[in-house]
Design an enzyme around this catalytic site. Sequence first.
Site, PDB file in Angstrom:
ATOM      1  N   LYS A 116       0.769  -1.263   0.003  1.00 46.08           N
ATOM      2  CA  LYS A 116       0.006   0.051  -0.157  1.00 46.08           C
ATOM      3  C   LYS A 116       0.871   1.383  -0.062  1.00 46.08           C
ATOM      4  O   LYS A 116       0.580   2.512  -0.502  1.00 46.08           O
ATOM      5  CB  LYS A 116      -0.834  -0.103   1.250  1.00 46.08           C
ATOM      6  CG  LYS A 116      -1.827  -0.989   1.093  1.00 46.08           C
ATOM      7  CD  LYS A 116      -2.958  -0.909   2.297  1.00 46.08           C
ATOM      8  CE  LYS A 116      -4.224  -1.953   2.268  1.00 46.08           C
ATOM      9  NZ  LYS A 116      -3.746  -3.349   2.271  1.00 46.08           N
ATOM     10  N   GLU A 200      -2.149   7.246   7.375  1.00 47.13           N
ATOM     11  CA  GLU A 200      -2.808   8.298   6.576  1.00 47.13           C
ATOM     12  C   GLU A 200      -3.948   9.026   7.181  1.00 47.13           C
ATOM     13  O   GLU A 200      -4.349   8.412   8.412  1.00 47.13           O
ATOM     14  CB  GLU A 200      -3.045   7.703   5.393  1.00 47.13           C
ATOM     15  CG  GLU A 200      -4.195   6.713   5.418  1.00 47.13           C
ATOM     16  CD  GLU A 200      -4.430   6.001   3.904  1.00 47.13           C
ATOM     17  OE1 GLU A 200      -3.647   6.192   3.048  1.00 47.13           O
ATOM     18  OE2 GLU A 200      -5.282   5.562   3.892  1.00 47.13           O
ATOM     19  N   HIS A 235     -15.063  -4.032   8.228  1.00 44.57           N
ATOM     20  CA  HIS A 235     -14.427  -3.795   7.126  1.00 44.57           C
ATOM     21  C   HIS A 235     -14.582  -4.418   5.674  1.00 44.57           C
ATOM     22  O   HIS A 235     -13.926  -4.254   4.910  1.00 44.57           O
ATOM     23  CB  HIS A 235     -12.764  -3.477   7.298  1.00 44.57           C
ATOM     24  CG  HIS A 235     -12.384  -2.368   8.336  1.00 44.57           C
ATOM     25  ND1 HIS A 235     -12.805  -1.190   8.144  1.00 44.57           N
ATOM     26  CD2 HIS A 235     -11.857  -2.739   9.539  1.00 44.57           C
ATOM     27  CE1 HIS A 235     -12.292  -0.378   9.598  1.00 44.57           C
ATOM     28  NE2 HIS A 235     -11.745  -1.648  10.244  1.00 44.57           N
ATOM     29  N   ARG A 293      -7.921  -7.632  -9.296  1.00 42.61           N
ATOM     30  CA  ARG A 293      -8.682  -9.179  -9.487  1.00 42.61           C
ATOM     31  C   ARG A 293     -10.183  -8.622  -9.669  1.00 42.61           C
ATOM     32  O   ARG A 293     -10.408  -7.405  -9.410  1.00 42.61           O
ATOM     33  CB  ARG A 293      -8.337 -10.243  -8.338  1.00 42.61           C
ATOM     34  CG  ARG A 293      -8.659  -9.318  -6.756  1.00 42.61           C
ATOM     35  CD  ARG A 293      -8.163 -10.234  -5.900  1.00 42.61           C
ATOM     36  NE  ARG A 293      -8.487  -9.807  -4.820  1.00 42.61           N
ATOM     37  CZ  ARG A 293      -7.825  -9.077  -3.854  1.00 42.61           C
ATOM     38  NH1 ARG A 293      -6.382  -8.472  -4.466  1.00 42.61           N
ATOM     39  NH2 ARG A 293      -7.910  -8.690  -2.929  1.00 42.61           N
TER      40      ARG A 293
END
Length: 445
Positions: A116, A200, A235, A293
């Site tokens: 990431k 972040e 999530h 994907r």
Amino acid sequence: MFESVLVADRGEIASRIVHTVRAMGVKAIAVYSEADAGLPFVAEADESLLIGPADPARSYLDAAAVLEAARRTNARAVHPGHGFLAGNAAFAGEVAGRDLAWIGPPALTIARTADKINARNLMKEAGVPVAPGVWEPVPDVRTALEEAERIGYPVMVKPAAGGGGAGLAAAHDGDGLCRAYALARDVAERLPGGAEVLLERYIAGARHVEVQILGLDGGAVVALGERECSVQRRHQKIVEETPSPGVGPALRERMLAAAVRAGEAVGHRGAGTVEFLVDPLTGEFYFVELNTRLAAGHAVTELVTGVDLVEQQLRIAAGEPVSATATAPRGHAIGLRVLAEDPRRFLPGPGEITVWEEPVGEGIRIDAGYAEGNAVTSYYGPPLATLCVLGDDRGHALRRARAAVAAFRIEGPATNLPFLAELLDHPEFAKGAYDTALVARMRPH
């Protein structure tokens, strides 16, 4: 076109892929574990091969076993589905190295986006909006505290590798950051990608919106619209709908253009999803990740575009012309994940399925992984099926969704069908004015 395709996944997505592969006149080969011998996808394939016991580490995640199955069945291509080995760059490289076609992006693309932090840096260089955060791994808590002060609380802490929300936590102060960092580091150390952690800016009340892309031969990327996927628990996405009720024409145009730049920046090929968070206060959006994907929520995009994404994947991998273009959606589609779990606390609810009665009618599509008589075990995740509806507009789609959920009967294991019925009637969802915290507000404990 390939003579045969081995599908390296299980359940719902394996059935979904097998249907299109066979419709294209290509031989569909399934691999399965001992626990899945009776599941529909095994019987639906032209050929099926047992590759190991129920434990996924010794079957679906065993790259050597899958490659041996491809050799034994003389498969000419491998479709990884959307789980297990789908995001494994090393496996993609091994497939290509054995002169088999890999139905997905190149191994290098998978590797570049799996990290990431690396993906954030690539997106920034490509002009894709990225939330304030770090540009290199955070090695320790002290550095994390310093970076959080620079970024500004609250911050989101997450492992740099992996997905599915594992190890993800928000921190609103220094104490919370220490706890969140420890969690993320612990999860990261158990992931194949290493122990790196990133920080972040946390966006309160954010909406989660993903864009479906197709990377074509020659480097061109096409965006096929967005999907709203803000209804999540732990999530994990429960509902997807398109078009997003929270995205207007101007924002949509900017978001789709950014998704195309993201795909081009990493040399994406085949089906992928670029995920964004939308800040409700500023109307700005920020890159989250690029999944290389087929996404679990792809069916709603297929309903409003008329594009079979699996067919396009095969054609791109075979070097054949594709028919997908960036066209406006027709109607409104809602996709609901039917899960084997308690509808109050979302705890797993395995068991034998004694009744499975699907709703029928115009505008209804069900991608199912199970049938009556099958057993839901604790070895795999809770998804049973995806129930999708297509309506002329959002109101029409909501009415069809409510009726379809009410008519769907599954007995034996616990399911979240009662929760889905409650959700569809919830004022925030009904109005389309919801965010990623909706489920937490519905189930505060």
